[in-house]
Write a protein that holds these residues in place. Structure first.
Motif, PDB file in Angstrom:
ATOM      1  N   MET A 151      -3.895  -7.594   9.983  1.00  0.00           N
ATOM      2  CA  MET A 151      -3.974  -9.044  10.249  1.00  0.00           C
ATOM      3  C   MET A 151      -5.398  -9.461  10.610  1.00  0.00           C
ATOM      4  O   MET A 151      -5.920 -10.450  10.163  1.00  0.00           O
ATOM      5  N   LYS A 152      -6.021  -8.658  11.444  1.00  0.00           N
ATOM      6  CA  LYS A 152      -7.344  -9.013  11.928  1.00  0.00           C
ATOM      7  C   LYS A 152      -8.341  -9.078  10.778  1.00  0.00           C
ATOM      8  O   LYS A 152      -9.121 -10.018  10.657  1.00  0.00           O
ATOM      9  N   LEU A 153      -8.250  -8.080   9.909  1.00  0.00           N
ATOM     10  CA  LEU A 153      -9.151  -8.004   8.765  1.00  0.00           C
ATOM     11  C   LEU A 153      -8.991  -9.244   7.890  1.00  0.00           C
ATOM     12  O   LEU A 153      -9.950  -9.867   7.467  1.00  0.00           O
ATOM     13  N   ASN A 154      -7.750  -9.611   7.681  1.00  0.00           N
ATOM     14  CA  ASN A 154      -7.426 -10.756   6.856  1.00  0.00           C
ATOM     15  C   ASN A 154      -8.079 -12.023   7.391  1.00  0.00           C
ATOM     16  O   ASN A 154      -8.674 -12.794   6.645  1.00  0.00           O
ATOM     17  N   PHE A 155      -7.976 -12.172   8.709  1.00  0.00           N
ATOM     18  CA  PHE A 155      -8.543 -13.361   9.329  1.00  0.00           C
ATOM     19  C   PHE A 155     -10.039 -13.426   9.096  1.00  0.00           C
ATOM     20  O   PHE A 155     -10.585 -14.451   8.740  1.00  0.00           O
ATOM     21  N   ARG A 156     -10.704 -12.273   9.249  1.00  0.00           N
ATOM     22  CA  ARG A 156     -12.156 -12.261   9.050  1.00  0.00           C
ATOM     23  C   ARG A 156     -12.513 -12.659   7.625  1.00  0.00           C
ATOM     24  O   ARG A 156     -13.461 -13.382   7.390  1.00  0.00           O
ATOM     25  N   LEU A 157     -11.693 -12.181   6.694  1.00  0.00           N
ATOM     26  CA  LEU A 157     -11.934 -12.495   5.285  1.00  0.00           C
ATOM     27  C   LEU A 157     -11.844 -13.998   5.060  1.00  0.00           C
ATOM     28  O   LEU A 157     -12.708 -14.613   4.452  1.00  0.00           O
ATOM     29  N   ASN A 158     -10.770 -14.598   5.613  1.00  0.00           N
ATOM     30  CA  ASN A 158     -10.595 -16.036   5.471  1.00  0.00           C
ATOM     31  C   ASN A 158     -11.762 -16.789   6.074  1.00  0.00           C
ATOM     32  O   ASN A 158     -12.266 -17.753   5.516  1.00  0.00           O
ATOM     33  N   ASN A 159     -12.161 -16.299   7.236  1.00  0.00           N
ATOM     34  CA  ASN A 159     -13.259 -16.922   7.939  1.00  0.00           C
ATOM     35  C   ASN A 159     -14.521 -16.914   7.085  1.00  0.00           C
ATOM     36  O   ASN A 159     -15.210 -17.919   6.952  1.00  0.00           O
ATOM     37  N   LYS A 160     -14.770 -15.775   6.444  1.00  0.00           N
ATOM     38  CA  LYS A 160     -15.959 -15.644   5.626  1.00  0.00           C
ATOM     39  C   LYS A 160     -15.886 -16.584   4.422  1.00  0.00           C
ATOM     40  O   LYS A 160     -16.858 -17.244   4.075  1.00  0.00           O
ATOM     41  N   LYS A 161     -14.699 -16.642   3.838  1.00  0.00           N
ATOM     42  CA  LYS A 161     -14.500 -17.555   2.700  1.00  0.00           C
ATOM     43  C   LYS A 161     -14.762 -18.989   3.133  1.00  0.00           C
ATOM     44  O   LYS A 161     -15.415 -19.760   2.443  1.00  0.00           O
ATOM     45  N   GLN A 162     -14.211 -19.332   4.310  1.00  0.00           N
ATOM     46  CA  GLN A 162     -14.367 -20.689   4.825  1.00  0.00           C
ATOM     47  C   GLN A 162     -15.850 -21.007   5.021  1.00  0.00           C
ATOM     48  O   GLN A 162     -16.316 -22.078   4.663  1.00  0.00           O
ATOM     49  N   LEU A 163     -16.598 -20.030   5.536  1.00  0.00           N
ATOM     50  CA  LEU A 163     -18.027 -20.252   5.751  1.00  0.00           C
ATOM     51  C   LEU A 163     -18.733 -20.509   4.439  1.00  0.00           C
ATOM     52  O   LEU A 163     -19.613 -21.360   4.349  1.00  0.00           O
ATOM     53  N   GLN A 164     -18.309 -19.758   3.379  1.00  0.00           N
ATOM     54  CA  GLN A 164     -18.924 -19.984   2.067  1.00  0.00           C
ATOM     55  C   GLN A 164     -18.625 -21.387   1.552  1.00  0.00           C
ATOM     56  O   GLN A 164     -19.495 -22.065   1.027  1.00  0.00           O
ATOM     57  N   VAL A 165     -17.366 -21.828   1.746  1.00  0.00           N
ATOM     58  CA  VAL A 165     -16.988 -23.174   1.307  1.00  0.00           C
ATOM     59  C   VAL A 165     -17.812 -24.219   2.040  1.00  0.00           C
ATOM     60  O   VAL A 165     -18.343 -25.168   1.441  1.00  0.00           O
ATOM     61  N   ASP A 166     -17.950 -24.015   3.367  1.00  0.00           N
ATOM     62  CA  ASP A 166     -18.706 -24.974   4.167  1.00  0.00           C
ATOM     63  C   ASP A 166     -20.165 -25.045   3.717  1.00  0.00           C
ATOM     64  O   ASP A 166     -20.757 -26.121   3.646  1.00  0.00           O
ATOM     65  N   ARG A 167     -20.712 -23.856   3.389  1.00  0.00           N
ATOM     66  CA  ARG A 167     -22.111 -23.839   2.973  1.00  0.00           C
ATOM     67  C   ARG A 167     -22.285 -24.537   1.624  1.00  0.00           C
ATOM     68  O   ARG A 167     -23.252 -25.259   1.407  1.00  0.00           O
ATOM     69  N   ALA A 168     -21.302 -24.347   0.737  1.00  0.00           N
ATOM     70  CA  ALA A 168     -21.365 -24.999  -0.573  1.00  0.00           C
ATOM     71  C   ALA A 168     -21.317 -26.512  -0.417  1.00  0.00           C
ATOM     72  O   ALA A 168     -22.041 -27.256  -1.083  1.00  0.00           O
ATOM     73  N   LYS A 169     -20.471 -26.963   0.509  1.00  0.00           N
ATOM     74  CA  LYS A 169     -20.342 -28.404   0.763  1.00  0.00           C
ATOM     75  C   LYS A 169     -21.673 -28.968   1.264  1.00  0.00           C
ATOM     76  O   LYS A 169     -22.108 -30.046   0.860  1.00  0.00           O
ATOM     77  N   LEU A 170     -22.310 -28.193   2.161  1.00  0.00           N
ATOM     78  CA  LEU A 170     -23.591 -28.638   2.713  1.00  0.00           C
ATOM     79  C   LEU A 170     -24.662 -28.684   1.625  1.00  0.00           C
ATOM     80  O   LEU A 170     -25.482 -29.601   1.583  1.00  0.00           O
ATOM     81  N   ARG A 171     -24.623 -27.696   0.711  1.00  0.00           N
ATOM     82  CA  ARG A 171     -25.573 -27.692  -0.402  1.00  0.00           C
ATOM     83  C   ARG A 171     -25.409 -28.924  -1.261  1.00  0.00           C
ATOM     84  O   ARG A 171     -26.360 -29.520  -1.709  1.00  0.00           O
ATOM     85  N   LYS A 172     -24.147 -29.320  -1.469  1.00  0.00           N
ATOM     86  CA  LYS A 172     -23.861 -30.501  -2.277  1.00  0.00           C
ATOM     87  C   LYS A 172     -24.510 -31.733  -1.657  1.00  0.00           C
ATOM     88  O   LYS A 172     -24.928 -32.655  -2.340  1.00  0.00           O
ATOM     89  N   LEU A 173     -24.566 -31.748  -0.310  1.00  0.00           N
ATOM     90  CA  LEU A 173     -25.160 -32.881   0.381  1.00  0.00           C
ATOM     91  C   LEU A 173     -26.670 -32.737   0.511  1.00  0.00           C
ATOM     92  O   LEU A 173     -27.347 -33.602   1.045  1.00  0.00           O
ATOM     93  N   GLY A 174     -27.206 -31.604   0.012  1.00  0.00           N
ATOM     94  CA  GLY A 174     -28.654 -31.462  -0.058  1.00  0.00           C
ATOM     95  C   GLY A 174     -29.304 -30.691   1.066  1.00  0.00           C
ATOM     96  O   GLY A 174     -30.501 -30.833   1.302  1.00  0.00           O
ATOM     97  N   TYR A 175     -28.561 -29.870   1.789  1.00  0.00           N
ATOM     98  CA  TYR A 175     -29.174 -29.088   2.873  1.00  0.00           C
ATOM     99  C   TYR A 175     -28.804 -27.628   2.756  1.00  0.00           C
ATOM    100  O   TYR A 175     -27.806 -27.284   2.126  1.00  0.00           O
ATOM    101  N   ILE A 176     -29.612 -26.777   3.414  1.00  0.00           N
ATOM    102  CA  ILE A 176     -29.205 -25.377   3.515  1.00  0.00           C
ATOM    103  C   ILE A 176     -28.782 -25.089   4.954  1.00  0.00           C
ATOM    104  O   ILE A 176     -29.229 -25.735   5.893  1.00  0.00           O
ATOM    105  N   GLN A 177     -27.937 -24.069   5.064  1.00  0.00           N
ATOM    106  CA  GLN A 177     -27.417 -23.681   6.381  1.00  0.00           C
ATOM    107  C   GLN A 177     -28.524 -22.998   7.180  1.00  0.00           C
ATOM    108  O   GLN A 177     -29.002 -21.939   6.796  1.00  0.00           O
ATOM    109  N   GLU A 178     -28.929 -23.605   8.276  1.00  0.00           N
ATOM    110  CA  GLU A 178     -29.949 -22.976   9.123  1.00  0.00           C
ATOM    111  C   GLU A 178     -29.409 -22.615  10.490  1.00  0.00           C
ATOM    112  O   GLU A 178     -29.924 -21.747  11.155  1.00  0.00           O
TER     113      GLU A 178
END
Lengths: 465, 494
Positions: free
Chosen positions: B1-28
């Motif tokens: 279960m724990k591993l799964n959560f981390r995976l989801n979390n990582k995916k979510q971070l990638q999605v968030d970063r992609a969204k930010l890129r769309k708005l013209g910024y990089i994750q700092e």
């Protein structure tokens, strides 16, 4: 190759099945453990200790408090080291079982159960007398039994709920102590401590007051019984133990100093509620403060009771899971994941105990059981050190083990002394022979080797061979 | 279960970063704030225990009764505002919400103005909180308040907050989470003790609507509007840390709305219980200057009163800390678009740090300076707190109003870019109601209290024509997504 894969699959499945059946939820963090540890013992700071003054006098009492505090710092250190090594619900049973053997493990486990169950009943009696003080009309109804039942139900609903309730109650108890310190720090007068006979009865008096100072910390080792329900036990257990003992000892020391120095010893002895009476002397006109404080002090007793229920239920659960006690107690509720029978049945026994025995006897039995259990645990710790740390330097080896053996010897002498001096040799003999007989007649035949505490001990034996 | 959560979390971070890129910024910045921590930062900044306690019945006019009703009114309208802003936050989850939203929804000139107005509001807000806290500390320790003593304590508080800010967003979220517990338990303790130990039984007449309209006079409500409107604002704090939130399109709107709703409930309880006991004020000979504390200490006695004061000091400190954090983030985001003088310094993040160090420092410096100015003005005019809080209220509400104007004009774009939280066809109604509300409050604040605001607007206009016009007219080229990905790869962000 294929066989190998299959094997791994089956093993994983077996483990999952096992944990579904007998596993507890892993939900607690170090904060919860701190709440559990402090909450279980904080009630001792509010009630009961003042009778020890009669034996030892104020300065003697301070000595006795310091001695017991040092002893508990030592014992909690051993407990957290063990609980990191063996993070199971078994607690003392698991540690002693691994290092000394089945019978000793059984004894340590049963002593823990006795300690927690009898202490819980003693607390229930205090709650009852307190509630009767608040609601004088209700003296013929056992309100405390209702409180006991309420906490039993909370425990059955889930460990997380009861841990959060415990945390809140601990917070309330600590705010009560802060309120007490804020209300009384002005009235400190050292002439109350340095009276004509600051130590009554010399060494003997100090030793006689130890049962009362033990009451400050009795059952704090209950944290280790929650190891199986803790997330990441190796760091959280350490933090939980360390900060619990720190918080409790600091508050105990401040509160005892304030109480002894702000009023006369005789006044403290004549009161059932020492902190309340001291507060009443320093702030006689502040009705709000007094009523708020008395309410909060009641909550501190509740938190004690809640912590003790947690302790005995986990110990009974693990003993039954390994077959020492009837199998029925290790049944886990499918939804709440709590050992509901191990909580409920002993709880009802506890309620009956609280109505039949008096508080002094209950506390005596609980503290003797607790110290006897410590003897086993300290001895196991010595064995652990001998087996696992090969120290070539003979001087260091002596230094290391002499301390442990000496402490243990002192405790054994103390236990014997206190049993004999109280004149309860016969009762203790009968009581312990029942426990021992139960093992040789029943437990011995039903031990289940799949229980994690037993598995752990097995692996060790295999390795040695 | 724990591993799964981390995976989801990582995916979510990638999605968030992609969204930010769309708005013209990089994750700092370090993206680690969850939904509860997001709620808690807004709740800490709103901080019922700061606003309602320090400003309760200011000048001792018997306003407490009106404060209860204006709290309810402000609460309802601010909920509308929270819904409207939450919808926009869900579309554009960028650090320093207000300024960037105006930029996207209208043009960068209005965006620049709005950024400044919001920034002034926030700096005044943080200063107001820390200033109120300093006065409060002096009162409860019984030290006579002078310019030097208040300033000394102000500097001490602000430096502690600066140091905590340097330690990073994780420590701040821990502080904020405890602050939520502190606020809620604090309100419960104060209210229940006041109601239980009240000198007379609970009088429901105190909250009846008919009494609210008896000898109705709008002038009675204006001082209480200052108290309540200043307290229940600045929930765009949630949006200001958007780039540090996990899944901001969902967490930010929920955080905003929840913080307003919980604050309304706790605040009404607090005001109700204080009002029930306000009659004790006539018996007091020596008044401390903070009416609510007088009520608490007279009703509950000295020891319990002191105990409650400790809780209040801790709550106010954590409120100031949260506010300081958000203000520093606004400066960071604003300078990223070169909206401030010497932007290059404030936007730089040194190696080994993931917090905008220089923004935090300049923020502290301005706060200390502002406290000093306010102290000097107040030594001539009397009470300083209304001055600074009204400035803050006017600034923040006006910035909301400008966002609402832009949102109404670009309704279609919002509908197109919609995030996880969307109001659909009710969006326009919510926006219009919020706009009218924000304009009203800004007007009242400027007309009755914050005369300073005219001067500030004037300075801003001059600054714009002298210096900023050229820069803002020259449109900055936005980096494309591929270029941003390349920069991210160069920096080794995975």
């Amino acid at each position: 190759m294929k066989d190998n894969e299959n094997e791994i699959l089956i093993t994983q499945k077996q483990i999952d099945n096992y944990y579904n059946k007998f596993g507890l939820n892993k939900t607690l963090s170090s904060l919860h453990l701190w709440g559990l540890g402090v909450g279980t013992v904080i009630g001792g700071t509010f009630f009961g200790w003042n009778y020890g003054l009669e034996e030892s006098g104020p300065v003697g009492f301070i000595f006795s408090t310091i001695m017991v505090t040092l002893f508990y710092i030592f014992i909690t250190r051993i407990f957290y080291k063990f609980s990191i090594l063996l993070p199971y619900a078994g607690g003392p049973y698991a540690y002693v079982r691994k290092e000394l053997g089945k019978f000793e493990g059984y004894l340590a486990g049963v002593f823990t159960v006795v300690e927690f169950l009898f202490a819980a009943s003693a607390v229930t009696i205090s709650i009852n007398s307190y509630l009767i003080n608040i609601f004088p009309d209700s003296s013929n109804i056992n309100l405390a039994a209702g409180v006991y039942l309420f906490f039993l139900i909370m425990h059955i609903i889930g460990i997380k709920n009861s841990a959060i309730i415990e945390l809140i109650m601990t917070g309330i108890s600590i705010s009560a102590l802060i309120l007490f310190i804020m209300g009384t720090y002005n009235s400190i007068d050292l002439t109350n401590i340095l009276i004509e006979t600051p130590i009554i009865g010399g060494y003997n008096g100090i030793i006689k007051s130890i049962p009362y100072t033990l009451w400050f910390y009795l059952c704090i080792e209950g944290i280790s019984l929650s190891a199986e329900e803790t997330k990441n036990p190796s760091t959280n257990m350490k933090l939980g133990f360390r900060y619990s003992i720190l918080t409790v000892s600091v508050f105990n020391f401040i509160v005892v100093m304030i109480c002894l120095s702000s009023v006369n010893m005789k006044y403290l002895l004549s009161n059932d509620y020492p902190l309340y009476s001291v507060l009443k002397v320093s702030q006689p006109n502040d009705k709000v403060l007094l009523s708020v404080f008395s309410f909060l002090a009641l909550i501190s007793l509740f938190s004690c009771l809640n912590g003790m229920i947690n302790g005995y239920s986990r110990q009974i659960f693990s003993l039954s899971r390994a077959g020492y006690l009837p199998k029925i107690f290790s049944r886990i509720h499918s939804i709440t994941k709590t050992p509901y029978l191990a909580i409920l049945v002993p709880g009802i026994v506890g309620i009956i105990l609280s109505t039949t025995l008096n508080a002094n006897n209950l506390i005596f039995i609980a503290s003797i059981a607790s110290i006897s259990m410590f003897i086993f645990v300290i001895h196991s710790y010595t064995k652990l050190k001998e087996n696992n740390f090969e120290i070539n330097n003979k001087y260091k080896k002596w230094k290391n083990f002499l301390g442990l053996y000496m402490t243990n010897a002192i405790i054994v002498i103390y236990v014997l002394y206190s049993i004999i001096s109280k004149g309860k040799v016969l009762q203790v003999l009968i009581f312990s022979s029942i426990i021992i007989l139960y093992y040789f007649l029943f437990s011995r035949r039903f031990i289940i080797n799949d229980a994690p505490e037993e598995m752990e001990s097995k692996e060790d034996i295999l390795e040695i061979n | 279960m724990k591993l799964n959560f981390r995976l989801n979390n990582k995916k979510q971070l990638q999605v968030d970063r992609a969204k930010l890129r769309k708005l013209g910024y990089i994750q700092e910045l370090d993206r680690s704030v969850g939904i509860f921590s997001n709620f808690s930062i807004s709740f800490s900044v709103i901080s019922i225990l700061t606003g309602l306690i320090t400003l309760y019945d200011l000048n001792n006019l018997g306003n407490g009764y009106y404060e209860f009703w204006s709290w309810i009114i402000v609460g309802v309208f601010q909920l509308f505002m929270a819904f409207s802003l939450g919808e926009i936050a869900s579309c554009y989850p960028i650090e320093s919400g207000v300024y960037e939203w105006t930029n996207i929804l209208s043009n960068n000139i209005l965006g620049w103005f709005n950024g400044w107005i919001s920034l002034i509001g926030w700096i005044a807000c943080t200063t107001g909180i820390n200033f109120g806290l300093s006065e409060f500390i002096l009162q409860i320790f019984g030290v006579e308040s002078s310019v030097a003593s208040i300033l000394l304590i102000c500097i001490l508080i602000i430096s502690i907050q600066t140091l905590i800010n340097f330690a990073g967003i994780k420590l701040i979220t821990i502080f904020n989470n405890y602050s939520v517990i502190l606020h809620i338990t604090g309100v419960l303790i104060i209210s229940f003790l006041l109601l239980i130990f009240s000198k007379h039984p609970v009088d429901w007449q105190e909250v009846s609507i008919s009494k609210a309209f008896d000898n109705f006079n709008i002038l009675y409500y204006i001082p209480s509007l200052l108290t309540t409107a200043w307290t229940l604002t600045a929930f765009d704090a949630s949006a200001s840390i958007s780039e540090e939130c996990i899944n901001p399109t969902k967490t930010v709107p929920v955080g905003m709305i929840m913080s307003v709703a919980v604050s309304i409930i706790c605040g009404s309880l607090l005001l109700f219980s204080l009002n029930q006991n306000s009659s004790v004020l006539s018996d007091i000979q020596i008044k401390s200057g903070i009416v609510s504390i007088d009520i608490i200490i007279t009703t509950l006695g000295h020891t319990v009163g002191k105990f409650i004061s400790i809780i209040l000091v801790l709550a106010m400190f954590s409120c100031g800390l949260a506010s300081h954090t958000v203000t520093a983030r606004i400066i960071y985001a604003f300078s990223r678009k070169n909206g401030l003088p010497f932007s290059a310094i404030w936007k730089s993040i040194p190696e080994n740090y993931d917090v905008p160090i220089f923004s935090i420092l300049i923020c502290s410096a301005i706060e200390i300076l502002l406290s000093f100015i306010i102290l000097i003005i107040s030594s001539k005019q009397g009470n300083a707190l209304p001055l600074i809080t009204s400035l803050s209220t006017a600034g923040i509400y006006m910035s909301y109003a400008i966002v609402m104007i832009s949102a109404i004009s670009k309704r279609r774009q919002i509908n197109k870019d919609k995030g996880n939280f969307h109001l659909g066809k009710f969006g326009l109604i919510f926006n219009i109601v919020s706009l009218i509300w924000a304009v009203t409050i800004t007007g009242i604040m400027i007309v009755f209290y914050a005369k300073m605001f005219y001067i500030i607007i004037l300075i801003l206009i001059i600054y714009y024509f002298v210096y900023m016009k050229k820069i803002l007219m020259h449109k900055e080229k936005r980096l494309s997504e591929n270029e941003l990905i390349k920069i991210e790869n160069d920096r080794g962000i995975d």
